[in-house]
Motif scaffolding. Structure first.
Motif, short mmCIF file in Angstrom:
data_model
loop_
_atom_site.label_atom_id
_atom_site.label_comp_id
_atom_site.label_asym_id
_atom_site.label_seq_id
_atom_site.Cartn_x
_atom_site.Cartn_y
_atom_site.Cartn_z
N GLU A 27 0.83 -1.21 0.00
CA GLU A 27 0.00 0.00 0.00
C GLU A 27 0.87 1.26 0.00
N ALA A 28 2.00 1.21 0.70
CA ALA A 28 2.91 2.36 0.73
C ALA A 28 3.47 2.63 -0.66
N ILE A 29 3.88 1.58 -1.35
CA ILE A 29 4.40 1.73 -2.72
C ILE A 29 3.32 2.30 -3.63
N ASP A 30 2.11 1.76 -3.53
CA ASP A 30 1.00 2.26 -4.35
C ASP A 30 0.73 3.73 -4.06
N CYS A 31 0.73 4.10 -2.79
CA CYS A 31 0.50 5.49 -2.40
C CYS A 31 1.60 6.40 -2.93
N MET A 32 2.85 5.96 -2.82
CA MET A 32 3.97 6.79 -3.29
C MET A 32 3.94 6.96 -4.81
N CYS A 33 3.44 5.98 -5.53
CA CYS A 33 3.38 6.07 -7.00
C CYS A 33 2.15 6.84 -7.48
N GLN A 34 1.02 6.68 -6.79
CA GLN A 34 -0.25 7.25 -7.27
C GLN A 34 -0.59 8.62 -6.68
N GLN A 35 -0.33 8.84 -5.40
CA GLN A 35 -0.83 10.04 -4.74
C GLN A 35 0.25 10.99 -4.23
N TRP A 36 1.48 10.58 -4.24
CA TRP A 36 2.55 11.40 -3.67
C TRP A 36 2.76 12.65 -4.51
N PRO A 37 2.88 13.81 -3.89
CA PRO A 37 3.10 15.04 -4.66
C PRO A 37 4.48 15.03 -5.33
N ASP A 38 4.53 15.53 -6.55
CA ASP A 38 5.79 15.56 -7.31
C ASP A 38 6.87 16.35 -6.59
N ARG A 39 6.48 17.41 -5.90
CA ARG A 39 7.44 18.26 -5.20
C ARG A 39 8.17 17.51 -4.09
N ALA A 40 7.60 16.41 -3.61
CA ALA A 40 8.18 15.68 -2.48
C ALA A 40 8.82 14.36 -2.90
N ARG A 41 9.10 14.19 -4.18
CA ARG A 41 9.73 12.95 -4.64
C ARG A 41 11.24 13.10 -4.70
N GLY A 42 11.81 13.23 -3.52
CA GLY A 42 13.25 13.43 -3.40
C GLY A 42 13.93 12.22 -2.79
N ARG A 43 14.98 12.49 -2.05
CA ARG A 43 15.80 11.43 -1.46
C ARG A 43 15.03 10.56 -0.47
N SER A 44 14.22 11.18 0.40
CA SER A 44 13.48 10.37 1.38
C SER A 44 12.41 9.52 0.70
N TRP A 45 11.81 10.05 -0.36
CA TRP A 45 10.83 9.27 -1.13
C TRP A 45 11.49 8.05 -1.77
N ARG A 46 12.65 8.26 -2.39
CA ARG A 46 13.37 7.15 -3.03
C ARG A 46 13.80 6.11 -1.99
N GLY A 47 14.25 6.59 -0.82
CA GLY A 47 14.64 5.66 0.23
C GLY A 47 13.47 4.84 0.74
N ALA A 48 12.34 5.48 0.93
CA ALA A 48 11.14 4.78 1.40
C ALA A 48 10.65 3.78 0.35
N TYR A 49 10.65 4.18 -0.90
CA TYR A 49 10.23 3.29 -1.97
C TYR A 49 11.13 2.05 -2.01
N ARG A 50 12.42 2.27 -1.96
CA ARG A 50 13.39 1.17 -2.02
C ARG A 50 13.24 0.25 -0.79
N THR A 51 13.06 0.84 0.39
CA THR A 51 12.93 0.03 1.60
C THR A 51 11.65 -0.79 1.59
N CYS A 52 10.55 -0.20 1.13
CA CYS A 52 9.29 -0.95 1.04
C CYS A 52 9.40 -2.08 0.02
N ARG A 53 10.06 -1.80 -1.08
CA ARG A 53 10.27 -2.83 -2.11
C ARG A 53 11.16 -3.96 -1.56
N ASP A 54 12.20 -3.60 -0.82
CA ASP A 54 13.07 -4.60 -0.22
C ASP A 54 12.32 -5.43 0.82
#
Length: 118
Positions: A27-54
């Motif tokens: 659900e976190a990955i889906d939320c980050m891909c579908q609803q996350w604001p573009d302005r906030a897709r930085g380092r912490s977003w990439r780290g969270a995406y990678r950690t959830c995927r892992d």
């Protein structure tokens, strides 16, 4: 098919037009891909995406994924729930994804040999 990795406690996010509860890595990955604001897709977003995927791949725990997602949501200003900050002596004691839990370590006020209680 990948097994979902459930969080110990859901995280509530507040977006401009809606509110969403996220209770797992998927659900976190889906939320980050579908609803996350573009302005906030930085380092912490990439780290969270990678950690959830892992976590979905079995490389990280649900606790790790939740912490990374909360950190990214807090940085993006989308966190609606009142969670303690990890620097306030809060740590996750999950050794695996089956028994995550939160423990707050607070200073002991009376005389105590170690000075901390758990």
């Amino acid at each position: 098919m990948i097994d979902d990795v459930r969080f110990a406690e859901p995280i509530t996010l507040k977006f401009q037009s809606s509110e969403r509860k996220v209770a797992s890595s998927w659900e976190a990955i889906d939320c980050m891909c579908q609803q996350w604001p573009d302005r906030a897709r930085g380092r912490s977003w990439r780290g969270a995406y990678r950690t959830c995927r892992d976590a979905l791949d079995g490389w990280r725990t649900a606790c790790d994924a939740r912490k990374a997602f909360v950190r990214a949501a807090r940085k993006a200003g989308e966190l609606a729930t009142s969670l303690p900050r990890f620097g306030d002596f809060v740590r996750c004691l999950a050794a695996d994804r089956f028994a995550p839990q939160w423990t707050v370590i607070m200073p002991f006020t009376a005389r105590h040999s170690e000075g901390w209680i758990r």
